[in-house]
Design an enzyme around this catalytic site. Structure first.
Site, PDB file in Angstrom:
ATOM      1  N   ASP A  47      -1.369  75.298 -11.434  1.00 29.45           N
ATOM      2  CA  ASP A  47      -1.727  75.621 -10.056  1.00 29.45           C
ATOM      3  C   ASP A  47      -2.707  76.787  -9.996  1.00 29.45           C
ATOM      4  OD1 ASP A  47      -1.494  76.034  -7.191  1.00 29.45           O
ATOM      5  OD2 ASP A  47      -0.065  77.611  -7.656  1.00 29.45           O
ATOM      6  N   GLN A  48      -2.503  77.780 -10.855  1.00 27.81           N
ATOM      7  CA  GLN A  48      -3.312  78.993 -10.786  1.00 27.81           C
ATOM      8  C   GLN A  48      -4.602  78.913 -11.600  1.00 27.81           C
ATOM      9  OE1 GLN A  48      -0.053  81.520 -11.774  1.00 27.81           O
ATOM     10  NE2 GLN A  48       0.918  81.099  -9.826  1.00 27.81           N
ATOM     11  N   HIS A  80       2.544  72.827  -4.896  1.00 28.07           N
ATOM     12  CA  HIS A  80       1.470  73.820  -4.876  1.00 28.07           C
ATOM     13  C   HIS A  80       0.173  73.262  -5.451  1.00 28.07           C
ATOM     14  CE1 HIS A  80       3.835  77.872  -4.422  1.00 28.07           C
ATOM     15  NE2 HIS A  80       3.756  77.172  -3.315  1.00 28.07           N
ATOM     16  N   HIS A 121       3.123  76.089 -13.076  1.00 27.28           N
ATOM     17  CA  HIS A 121       2.656  77.317 -12.432  1.00 27.28           C
ATOM     18  C   HIS A 121       1.268  77.710 -12.923  1.00 27.28           C
ATOM     19  CE1 HIS A 121       6.618  77.640 -10.724  1.00 27.28           C
ATOM     20  NE2 HIS A 121       7.169  77.629 -11.929  1.00 27.28           N
ATOM     21  N   GLN A 139      -4.255  87.676  -7.361  1.00 25.68           N
ATOM     22  CA  GLN A 139      -4.803  86.333  -7.487  1.00 25.68           C
ATOM     23  C   GLN A 139      -5.648  85.932  -6.290  1.00 25.68           C
ATOM     24  OE1 GLN A 139      -1.145  84.180  -8.433  1.00 25.68           O
ATOM     25  NE2 GLN A 139      -1.774  84.088 -10.566  1.00 25.68           N
TER      26      GLN A 139
END
EC number: 6.5.1.4
Length: 341
Positions: A286-287, A308, A283, A102
């Site tokens: 965030d990504q 995050h 999650h 990532q």
């Protein structure tokens, strides 16, 4: 190259701030300094997986980097041009291969030629996305945005031994905005328990717990027994495919933790997302943020403002002229929109 260093505080957000800063620095050519790296963690400073991300980023961008030692709490990074090619990076422990992927992928999409990257270390780690999250949840959305990338698991690697490996192939490509407002209707669901050198009843108990709590049929519950030589290891994966999104929730089995508790950890995550009505969980939210910023726009709904997500927004704003607007749609849904500044 711009020599005015962006100053970052790494005390909030853990290694996420460092990984995002590395990606953004390579993309923009802007150097940065980061202090207090992971200062609030039980083991502060750079761990081996963070150091691998730094050295890998430095290699693909011909960067000057200082503070590249295990345990370092300060780092400076000044990138050059991003160069594609054939790379191999070894974390050396069960540190997360996924987190290195990532970090590097955003930059390699802007490289001067295609790349093939082999990373060895951990593929199924606590506190990091497992390989299947990249393959089935994150990368399909990036491909919808225009990314040309393929990833393959070569060998499973569990903590603490590691020994896993993956390979990623990237063709330079531009990203388009993406809008994810609702998840859409569920069209498939699958629970998979992976075990290696762990008693078979562990997988059976995990799957039984999932079936009971989520009311999934027996055909949606699958155990996979891996080669004992790569164990001991155990991971439970819950995959839920909707019209717009595939979500993948995971829990890593650990010594002393009952199989039912492992299952509960993954089920609780899945149920929170399912009950929210948000397009993506915390999650995936965030990504997705950095790829959307690279694309110059997009939006999604998620369950809440995680630490995050908040720290990632702050870092992106320091590198890119992008407007990020967060609106609380209701008590269960946060809407995030990105626009060119």
């Amino acid at each position: 190259m711009n020599k005015d260093f962006i100053e970052l505080d790494g005390a909030i957000g853990g290694g996420q701030i460092l990984r995002s800063a590395l990606s953004l620095s390579m993309l923009t050519g802007k150097p940065f300094r980061i202090h207090n790296i992971r200062a609030k963690r039980s083991r502060p400073g750079l761990l081996r997986q963070h150091l691998t991300a730094v050295t890998a980023a430095a290699q693909i961008s011909s960067a000057d980097a200082e503070g590249t030692q295990i345990g370092s709490q300060s780092l400076s990074f000044a990138p050059g041009a991003i160069r594609g090619g054939d790379y191999e990076f070894a974390i050396g422990t069960a540190g997360s291969c996924s987190l290195v992927v990532q970090t590097l992928l955003p930059a390699l999409l802007h490289a001067d030629q295609p790349s093939r990257v082999r990373i060895s270390g951990g593929t199924h780690n606590p506190l990091a996305p497992p390989f299947e999250f990249l393959e089935r949840a994150w990368l399909p959305l990036l491909k919808r945005m225009g990314a040309q990338v393929e990833i393959e698991l070569l060998r499973h690697g569990f903590a603490p031994a590691g020994g896993g490996a993956l390979v990623m192939q990237v063709t330079p490509s531009a990203l388009r905005p993406l809008h994810l407002e609702t998840p859409g209707p569920i069209h498939s669901q699958q629970a998979t328990a992976l075990v290696a050198d762990v008693p078979g009843h562990v997988a059976e108990r995990e799957l039984a717990r999932v079936g009971k709590r989520l009311k999934w049929p027996e055909q949606a519950l699958k155990g996979i027994w891996l080669d004992k030589q790569i164990g001991p290891g155990n991971v439970l994966l819950l995959e839920i495919a909707c019209g717009e999104v595939t979500e993948l929730f995971s829990s890593i089995g650990q010594s002393g933790v009952r199989a039912e508790r492992v299952a509960d950890q993954a089920v609780d995550q899945a149920r929170q997302w399912l009950h929210s009505g948000a397009a993506v969980d915390e999650h995936l939210a965030d990504q997705l943020l950095l790829p959307l910023a690279m694309a110059g726009g997009g939006s999604f709904s998620t369950t809440h403002m995680s630490e995050h997500l908040s720290s990632n927004i702050q870092v992106i704003r320091q590198f890119l002229n992008v407007e990020i607007v967060c609106t609380q749609a209701n008590e269960r849904i946060l809407r995030v929109e990105l626009r060119q500044g």
